[in-house]
Design a protein around this motif. Structure first.
Motif, PDB file in Angstrom:
ATOM      1  N   ALA A 178      46.147  41.030  35.152  1.00 18.85           N
ATOM      2  CA  ALA A 178      45.789  41.217  33.750  1.00 18.85           C
ATOM      3  C   ALA A 178      44.578  40.370  33.380  1.00 18.85           C
ATOM      4  O   ALA A 178      44.425  39.242  33.818  1.00 18.85           O
ATOM      5  CB  ALA A 178      46.969  40.864  32.857  1.00 18.85           C
ATOM      6  N   CYS A 179      43.745  40.942  32.552  1.00 23.44           N
ATOM      7  CA  CYS A 179      42.569  40.240  32.040  1.00 23.44           C
ATOM      8  C   CYS A 179      42.978  39.501  30.767  1.00 23.44           C
ATOM      9  O   CYS A 179      43.614  40.070  29.893  1.00 23.44           O
ATOM     10  CB  CYS A 179      41.488  41.268  31.746  1.00 23.44           C
ATOM     11  SG  CYS A 179      40.080  40.638  30.839  1.00 23.44           S
TER      12      CYS A 179
ATOM     13  N   SER B 133      40.289  38.282  35.788  1.00 22.30           N
ATOM     14  CA  SER B 133      39.864  39.676  35.914  1.00 22.30           C
ATOM     15  C   SER B 133      39.509  40.009  37.354  1.00 22.30           C
ATOM     16  O   SER B 133      39.067  39.146  38.115  1.00 22.30           O
ATOM     17  CB  SER B 133      38.643  39.939  35.040  1.00 22.30           C
ATOM     18  OG  SER B 133      38.933  39.620  33.708  1.00 22.30           O
TER      19      SER B 133
ATOM     20  N   PRO C 245      37.350  52.289  27.941  1.00 18.64           N
ATOM     21  CA  PRO C 245      37.799  51.401  28.996  1.00 18.64           C
ATOM     22  C   PRO C 245      38.683  52.141  29.994  1.00 18.64           C
ATOM     23  O   PRO C 245      39.618  52.824  29.618  1.00 18.64           O
ATOM     24  CB  PRO C 245      38.583  50.308  28.272  1.00 18.64           C
ATOM     25  CG  PRO C 245      38.832  50.820  26.911  1.00 18.64           C
ATOM     26  CD  PRO C 245      37.841  51.901  26.646  1.00 18.64           C
TER      27      PRO C 245
ATOM     28  N   ASP D 227      39.474  50.435  33.125  1.00 21.96           N
ATOM     29  CA  ASP D 227      40.131  49.427  33.938  1.00 21.96           C
ATOM     30  C   ASP D 227      40.491  48.249  33.048  1.00 21.96           C
ATOM     31  O   ASP D 227      39.627  47.462  32.668  1.00 21.96           O
ATOM     32  CB  ASP D 227      39.198  48.990  35.068  1.00 21.96           C
ATOM     33  CG  ASP D 227      39.835  47.995  36.022  1.00 21.96           C
ATOM     34  OD1 ASP D 227      41.058  47.757  35.902  1.00 21.96           O
ATOM     35  OD2 ASP D 227      39.123  47.480  36.887  1.00 21.96           O
ATOM     36  N   PRO D 228      41.768  48.094  32.706  1.00 22.06           N
ATOM     37  CA  PRO D 228      42.150  46.993  31.821  1.00 22.06           C
ATOM     38  C   PRO D 228      42.036  45.623  32.474  1.00 22.06           C
ATOM     39  O   PRO D 228      42.112  44.610  31.800  1.00 22.06           O
ATOM     40  CB  PRO D 228      43.598  47.308  31.456  1.00 22.06           C
ATOM     41  CG  PRO D 228      44.074  48.223  32.512  1.00 22.06           C
ATOM     42  CD  PRO D 228      42.887  48.957  33.025  1.00 22.06           C
TER      43      PRO D 228
ATOM     44  N   CYS E  43      38.470  42.762  27.380  1.00 27.06           N
ATOM     45  CA  CYS E  43      38.965  43.421  28.578  1.00 27.06           C
ATOM     46  C   CYS E  43      38.762  44.921  28.448  1.00 27.06           C
ATOM     47  O   CYS E  43      38.844  45.483  27.373  1.00 27.06           O
ATOM     48  CB  CYS E  43      40.448  43.125  28.766  1.00 27.06           C
ATOM     49  SG  CYS E  43      40.777  41.368  29.020  1.00 27.06           S
ATOM     50  N   GLY E  44      38.490  45.542  29.572  1.00 25.37           N
ATOM     51  CA  GLY E  44      38.356  46.995  29.584  1.00 25.37           C
ATOM     52  C   GLY E  44      37.005  47.450  30.034  1.00 25.37           C
ATOM     53  O   GLY E  44      36.072  46.778  30.233  1.00 25.37           O
TER      54      GLY E  44
END
Length: 125
Positions: free
Chosen positions: A60-61, A88, A103, A105-106, A124-125
């Motif tokens: 997770a970012c 990330s 987005p 890619d989370p 993020c995203g």
């Protein structure tokens, strides 16, 4: 010119047109009221619900961890440090205010840079 002749028919062309139009409208109205709806039985053949993608915690970012870089001059080493601190998988930069594709890619960090080259946002995203 008489409207009714002795036989009881309307002789005026204008009145005949109005009568014909009214008759057509009434016929269509009655036909529409009598049309049967298509029968759609209730079955269990409903499509499955959409599958939501969940990102594991280790991938997770966490964009909040990049706050330290706001206002600093942007450069590739800073981008890599921000990527590492946020956890990330990848990172990219964009000009502030430039629309990006949705987005996909989370787990990717996106850093916004203003025209002076300073970091103004991270998400993020």
């Amino acid at each position: 010119m008489p409207i009714l002749q002795q036989s009881g028919f309307i002789s005026s062309p204008r009145a005949r047109g109005a009568m014909a139009g009214g008759l057509c409208a009434a016929t269509l109205f009655i036909a529409g009221c009598q049309a049967q709806p298509k029968f759609r039985p209730l079955t269990s053949e409903a499509p499955p619900p959409p599958v939501l993608v969940t990102v594991p915690a280790e991938e997770a970012c966490q964009a909040g961890q990049a706050r330290y870089a706001l206002g600093r001059p942007f450069n590739p080493p800073l981008l890599e440090e921000m990527r590492t601190r946020t956890g990330s998988k990848s990172a990219r930069s964009s000009a502030a205010g430039t629309p990006l594709p949705p987005p996909g890619d989370p787990a990717r960090l996106t850093v916004d840079v203003d025209p002076q080259g300073l970091v103004v946002a991270a998400r993020c995203g």
